[in-house]
Design a protein around this motif. Structure first.
Motif, PDB file in Angstrom:
ATOM      1  N   ASN A  55      33.098  44.277  39.251  1.00 38.60           N
ATOM      2  CA  ASN A  55      34.535  45.016  39.091  1.00 38.60           C
ATOM      3  C   ASN A  55      35.895  44.022  39.008  1.00 38.60           C
ATOM      4  O   ASN A  55      36.789  43.998  38.635  1.00 38.60           O
ATOM      5  CB  ASN A  55      34.316  46.531  39.774  1.00 38.60           C
ATOM      6  CG  ASN A  55      33.449  47.300  39.111  1.00 38.60           C
ATOM      7  OD1 ASN A  55      32.986  47.090  38.055  1.00 38.60           O
ATOM      8  ND2 ASN A  55      33.269  48.128  39.978  1.00 38.60           N
ATOM      9  N   LEU A  56      35.720  43.446  40.484  1.00 40.77           N
ATOM     10  CA  LEU A  56      36.813  42.728  40.651  1.00 40.77           C
ATOM     11  C   LEU A  56      36.852  41.386  39.989  1.00 40.77           C
ATOM     12  O   LEU A  56      38.059  41.041  39.783  1.00 40.77           O
ATOM     13  CB  LEU A  56      36.483  42.151  42.349  1.00 40.77           C
ATOM     14  CG  LEU A  56      36.704  43.398  43.359  1.00 40.77           C
ATOM     15  CD1 LEU A  56      36.317  42.699  44.827  1.00 40.77           C
ATOM     16  CD2 LEU A  56      38.389  43.830  43.336  1.00 40.77           C
ATOM     17  N   LYS A  58      35.977  41.339  36.784  1.00 47.65           N
ATOM     18  CA  LYS A  58      36.716  41.752  35.378  1.00 47.65           C
ATOM     19  C   LYS A  58      38.172  41.903  35.634  1.00 47.65           C
ATOM     20  O   LYS A  58      38.712  41.432  34.863  1.00 47.65           O
ATOM     21  CB  LYS A  58      35.954  43.094  35.101  1.00 47.65           C
ATOM     22  CG  LYS A  58      36.243  43.507  33.863  1.00 47.65           C
ATOM     23  CD  LYS A  58      35.451  44.817  33.308  1.00 47.65           C
ATOM     24  CE  LYS A  58      35.968  45.422  32.299  1.00 47.65           C
ATOM     25  NZ  LYS A  58      35.331  46.682  31.753  1.00 47.65           N
ATOM     26  N   LYS A  59      38.435  42.440  36.787  1.00 50.82           N
ATOM     27  CA  LYS A  59      39.819  42.684  36.900  1.00 50.82           C
ATOM     28  C   LYS A  59      40.445  41.275  37.087  1.00 50.82           C
ATOM     29  O   LYS A  59      41.559  41.216  36.514  1.00 50.82           O
ATOM     30  CB  LYS A  59      40.106  43.433  38.364  1.00 50.82           C
ATOM     31  CG  LYS A  59      40.064  44.819  38.249  1.00 50.82           C
ATOM     32  CD  LYS A  59      40.192  45.715  39.707  1.00 50.82           C
ATOM     33  CE  LYS A  59      39.844  46.996  39.627  1.00 50.82           C
ATOM     34  NZ  LYS A  59      40.108  47.531  41.084  1.00 50.82           N
ATOM     35  N   MET A  60      40.045  40.162  37.720  1.00 53.03           N
ATOM     36  CA  MET A  60      40.499  39.030  37.874  1.00 53.03           C
ATOM     37  C   MET A  60      40.791  38.539  36.520  1.00 53.03           C
ATOM     38  O   MET A  60      41.700  37.767  36.228  1.00 53.03           O
ATOM     39  CB  MET A  60      39.673  38.012  38.820  1.00 53.03           C
ATOM     40  CG  MET A  60      40.293  36.750  39.152  1.00 53.03           C
ATOM     41  SD  MET A  60      39.423  35.675  40.351  1.00 53.03           S
ATOM     42  CE  MET A  60      38.147  35.164  39.064  1.00 53.03           C
ATOM     43  N   GLU A  62      40.971  39.905  33.899  1.00 51.80           N
ATOM     44  CA  GLU A  62      41.971  40.403  32.869  1.00 51.80           C
ATOM     45  C   GLU A  62      43.664  40.118  33.344  1.00 51.80           C
ATOM     46  O   GLU A  62      44.296  40.048  32.545  1.00 51.80           O
ATOM     47  CB  GLU A  62      42.004  42.095  33.071  1.00 51.80           C
ATOM     48  CG  GLU A  62      40.640  42.696  32.295  1.00 51.80           C
ATOM     49  CD  GLU A  62      40.422  44.081  32.616  1.00 51.80           C
ATOM     50  OE1 GLU A  62      41.099  44.707  33.566  1.00 51.80           O
ATOM     51  OE2 GLU A  62      39.453  44.651  32.075  1.00 51.80           O
ATOM     52  N   GLN A  63      43.642  39.902  34.683  1.00 57.09           N
ATOM     53  CA  GLN A  63      44.783  39.569  35.312  1.00 57.09           C
ATOM     54  C   GLN A  63      45.081  38.060  34.808  1.00 57.09           C
ATOM     55  O   GLN A  63      46.376  37.709  34.588  1.00 57.09           O
ATOM     56  CB  GLN A  63      44.924  39.526  36.768  1.00 57.09           C
ATOM     57  CG  GLN A  63      44.786  41.167  37.270  1.00 57.09           C
ATOM     58  CD  GLN A  63      44.875  41.307  38.722  1.00 57.09           C
ATOM     59  OE1 GLN A  63      45.008  40.331  39.601  1.00 57.09           O
ATOM     60  NE2 GLN A  63      44.605  42.728  39.370  1.00 57.09           N
ATOM     61  N   PHE A  71      45.864  36.318  43.357  1.00 60.93           N
ATOM     62  CA  PHE A  71      44.749  37.386  43.423  1.00 60.93           C
ATOM     63  C   PHE A  71      44.669  38.085  44.674  1.00 60.93           C
ATOM     64  O   PHE A  71      43.576  38.476  45.052  1.00 60.93           O
ATOM     65  CB  PHE A  71      43.508  36.883  42.591  1.00 60.93           C
ATOM     66  CG  PHE A  71      43.906  36.519  41.483  1.00 60.93           C
ATOM     67  CD1 PHE A  71      43.845  37.150  40.364  1.00 60.93           C
ATOM     68  CD2 PHE A  71      44.084  34.966  41.098  1.00 60.93           C
ATOM     69  CE1 PHE A  71      43.947  36.727  39.079  1.00 60.93           C
ATOM     70  CE2 PHE A  71      44.287  34.553  39.955  1.00 60.93           C
ATOM     71  CZ  PHE A  71      44.400  35.348  38.746  1.00 60.93           C
ATOM     72  N   LEU A  74      43.439  41.665  45.080  1.00 61.61           N
ATOM     73  CA  LEU A  74      41.729  41.993  44.933  1.00 61.61           C
ATOM     74  C   LEU A  74      41.080  41.424  46.002  1.00 61.61           C
ATOM     75  O   LEU A  74      39.960  42.121  46.432  1.00 61.61           O
ATOM     76  CB  LEU A  74      41.338  40.898  43.655  1.00 61.61           C
ATOM     77  CG  LEU A  74      41.806  41.119  42.296  1.00 61.61           C
ATOM     78  CD1 LEU A  74      41.549  40.380  41.322  1.00 61.61           C
ATOM     79  CD2 LEU A  74      41.644  42.723  41.936  1.00 61.61           C
ATOM     80  N   GLU A  77      41.389  44.278  48.135  1.00 59.83           N
ATOM     81  CA  GLU A  77      40.434  45.692  48.004  1.00 59.83           C
ATOM     82  C   GLU A  77      38.927  45.124  48.109  1.00 59.83           C
ATOM     83  O   GLU A  77      38.206  45.837  48.599  1.00 59.83           O
ATOM     84  CB  GLU A  77      40.578  45.716  46.326  1.00 59.83           C
ATOM     85  CG  GLU A  77      39.538  46.538  46.008  1.00 59.83           C
ATOM     86  CD  GLU A  77      39.901  46.919  44.474  1.00 59.83           C
ATOM     87  OE1 GLU A  77      38.743  47.638  43.929  1.00 59.83           O
ATOM     88  OE2 GLU A  77      40.913  46.283  43.822  1.00 59.83           O
TER      89      GLU A  77
END
Length: 112
Positions: A55-56, A58-60, A62-63, A71, A74, A77
């Motif tokens: 998940n992280l 994927k977020k990275m 996207e960012q 980051f 992230l 988190e």
């Protein structure tokens, strides 16, 4: 009955750690697995950790596509959701050595 459930969970943990040990015999550089065994982490927690990292990651990605270059949120988190038995620095370095979510952990390594 409680003793049986506890005994079964301990047997499951031992079986999981035995599987990891066998993998480590073939490839001794599996540092993350070593941390899992040393800290008595269950298969369920490792699966949750892997899902967190996916998940992280994927977020990275996207960012990054949106132009982000920092980051640290992230990483925060990740710290919050990391199993408490695990040392952050050791986890990051072990995952890099084992090539687990390598891009994510190379980024996190900057924040150690």
């Amino acid at each position: 009955m409680d003793q049986y459930v506890e005994l079964q969970s301990r047997v499951n943990l031992l079986e999981y750690h035995q599987k990891l040990l066998l993998k480590m015999l073939a490839s001794p550089n599996l540092e993350f697995y070593r941390l899992v065994i040393e800290n008595g982490i269950s298969e369920q927690k490792v699966e949750a950790f892997d899902q967190l990292c996916e998940n992280l990651n994927k977020k990275m990605e996207e960012q990054k596509a949106e132009g982000f270059i920092n980051f640290h949120p992230l990483f925060s988190e990740f710290l919050y959701l990391l199993p408490e038995k695990l040392d952050t620095k050791k986890v990051v370095q072990a995952c890099i050595k084992q090539h687990l979510h390598e891009a994510l952990f190379r980024e996190f390594n900057k924040y150690l």
